[in-house]
Design a protein around this motif. Structure first.
Motif, PDB file in Angstrom:
ATOM      1  N   TRP A   1       1.427   3.169  -3.309  1.00 12.93           N
ATOM      2  CA  TRP A   1       0.201   3.856  -3.744  1.00 12.93           C
ATOM      3  C   TRP A   1      -0.046   5.110  -2.908  1.00 12.93           C
ATOM      4  O   TRP A   1      -0.460   6.153  -3.433  1.00 12.93           O
ATOM      5  CB  TRP A   1      -0.999   2.915  -3.659  1.00 12.93           C
TER       6      TRP A   1
ATOM      7  N   TYR B   1     -11.326   4.335 -14.434  1.00  5.42           N
ATOM      8  CA  TYR B   1     -10.918   3.499 -13.301  1.00  5.42           C
ATOM      9  C   TYR B   1     -12.044   2.547 -12.910  1.00  5.42           C
ATOM     10  O   TYR B   1     -11.816   1.366 -12.656  1.00  5.42           O
ATOM     11  CB  TYR B   1     -10.512   4.383 -12.122  1.00  5.42           C
ATOM     12  N   TRP B   2     -13.262   3.053 -12.887  1.00  6.31           N
ATOM     13  CA  TRP B   2     -14.422   2.231 -12.554  1.00  6.31           C
ATOM     14  C   TRP B   2     -14.565   1.089 -13.562  1.00  6.31           C
ATOM     15  O   TRP B   2     -14.778  -0.060 -13.182  1.00  6.31           O
ATOM     16  CB  TRP B   2     -15.672   3.111 -12.537  1.00  6.31           C
TER      17      TRP B   2
ATOM     18  N   TRP C   1       0.814  -1.213   0.000  1.00  3.20           N
ATOM     19  CA  TRP C   1       0.000   0.000   0.000  1.00  3.20           C
ATOM     20  C   TRP C   1       0.851   1.269   0.000  1.00  3.20           C
ATOM     21  O   TRP C   1       0.391   2.325  -0.454  1.00  3.20           O
ATOM     22  CB  TRP C   1      -0.917   0.010   1.223  1.00  3.20           C
TER      23      TRP C   1
ATOM     24  N   PHE D   1     -12.118  -0.107 -15.538  1.00  2.00           N
ATOM     25  CA  PHE D   1     -10.925  -0.935 -15.426  1.00  2.00           C
ATOM     26  C   PHE D   1     -11.036  -1.945 -14.288  1.00  2.00           C
ATOM     27  O   PHE D   1     -10.597  -3.079 -14.406  1.00  2.00           O
ATOM     28  CB  PHE D   1      -9.696  -0.041 -15.221  1.00  2.00           C
ATOM     29  N   ARG D   2     -11.630  -1.524 -13.184  1.00  2.00           N
ATOM     30  CA  ARG D   2     -11.761  -2.404 -12.020  1.00  2.00           C
ATOM     31  C   ARG D   2     -12.932  -3.376 -12.163  1.00  2.00           C
ATOM     32  O   ARG D   2     -13.251  -4.097 -11.239  1.00  2.00           O
ATOM     33  CB  ARG D   2     -11.940  -1.587 -10.746  1.00  2.00           C
ATOM     34  N   GLY D   3     -13.565  -3.412 -13.344  1.00  2.00           N
ATOM     35  CA  GLY D   3     -14.622  -4.373 -13.603  1.00  2.00           C
ATOM     36  C   GLY D   3     -15.981  -3.955 -13.090  1.00  2.00           C
ATOM     37  O   GLY D   3     -16.811  -4.805 -12.797  1.00  2.00           O
ATOM     38  N   ARG D   4     -16.214  -2.676 -13.015  1.00  2.00           N
ATOM     39  CA  ARG D   4     -17.482  -2.142 -12.530  1.00  2.00           C
ATOM     40  C   ARG D   4     -17.980  -2.914 -11.309  1.00  2.00           C
ATOM     41  O   ARG D   4     -18.942  -3.670 -11.373  1.00  2.00           O
ATOM     42  CB  ARG D   4     -18.534  -2.138 -13.639  1.00  2.00           C
ATOM     43  N   PRO D   5     -17.273  -2.741 -10.204  1.00  2.00           N
ATOM     44  CA  PRO D   5     -17.604  -3.510  -9.001  1.00  2.00           C
ATOM     45  C   PRO D   5     -19.033  -3.260  -8.525  1.00  2.00           C
ATOM     46  O   PRO D   5     -19.631  -2.241  -8.855  1.00  2.00           O
ATOM     47  CB  PRO D   5     -16.589  -3.019  -7.972  1.00  2.00           C
TER      48      PRO D   5
END
Length: 136
Positions: free
Chosen positions: A6, A49-50, A3, A52-56
């Motif tokens: 980041w 980003y949303w 972490w 890319f993260r697989g639309r959680p």
């Protein structure tokens, strides 16, 4: 400590973003214009980003916390831009704004039971003391 990289990237990027807001004001944008164009810059990245993260999934309580965070973030940006417009120095105004970590640490301890060791308390006190000295 995966972490940490980041978190350091966030520190640098937020610093550049805050500097950019100050620069936008120096180049003739008023506080409302600065906030508008900041959001215009943020929206495409947030959507990418949303995606890319697989639309959680979006549980309602998580969405409520996130929307609340967005409202408070926008209000903080309005406040810091108003500070700049009224002659606030970038290093001091942004430093004070980013001292919010003290509030976050205390509330995370109360709400989420995150640990708040004595060394962290000393660090918080030292940082807040440094901000006080900068603002003088």
């Amino acid at each position: 400590m995966a972490w940490l990289g980041w978190a350091l990237a966030a520190m640098v990027l937020m610093g550049l973003g805050n500097l950019g807001m100050r620069g936008a004001g120096q180049h003739g944008l008023g506080p409302a214009g600065v906030l508008f164009w900041v959001v215009v810059g943020e929206l495409p990245l947030a959507l990418a980003y949303w995606a890319f993260r697989g639309r959680p999934s979006a549980p309602p309580s998580g969405v409520a916390w996130a929307v609340g965070a967005g409202v408070f973030t926008a209000l903080a940006l309005i406040a810091v831009n108003e500070s700049f417009a009224r002659g606030g120095k970038a290093a001091v105004a942004v430093g004070i704004m980013n001292a919010n970590f003290a509030l976050v640490a205390i509330l995370a301890f109360l709400l989420f039971r995150e640990q708040l060791q004595p060394a962290k308390l000393v660090g918080l006190a030292a940082t807040l003391s440094g901000l006080w000295l900068m603002a003088r």
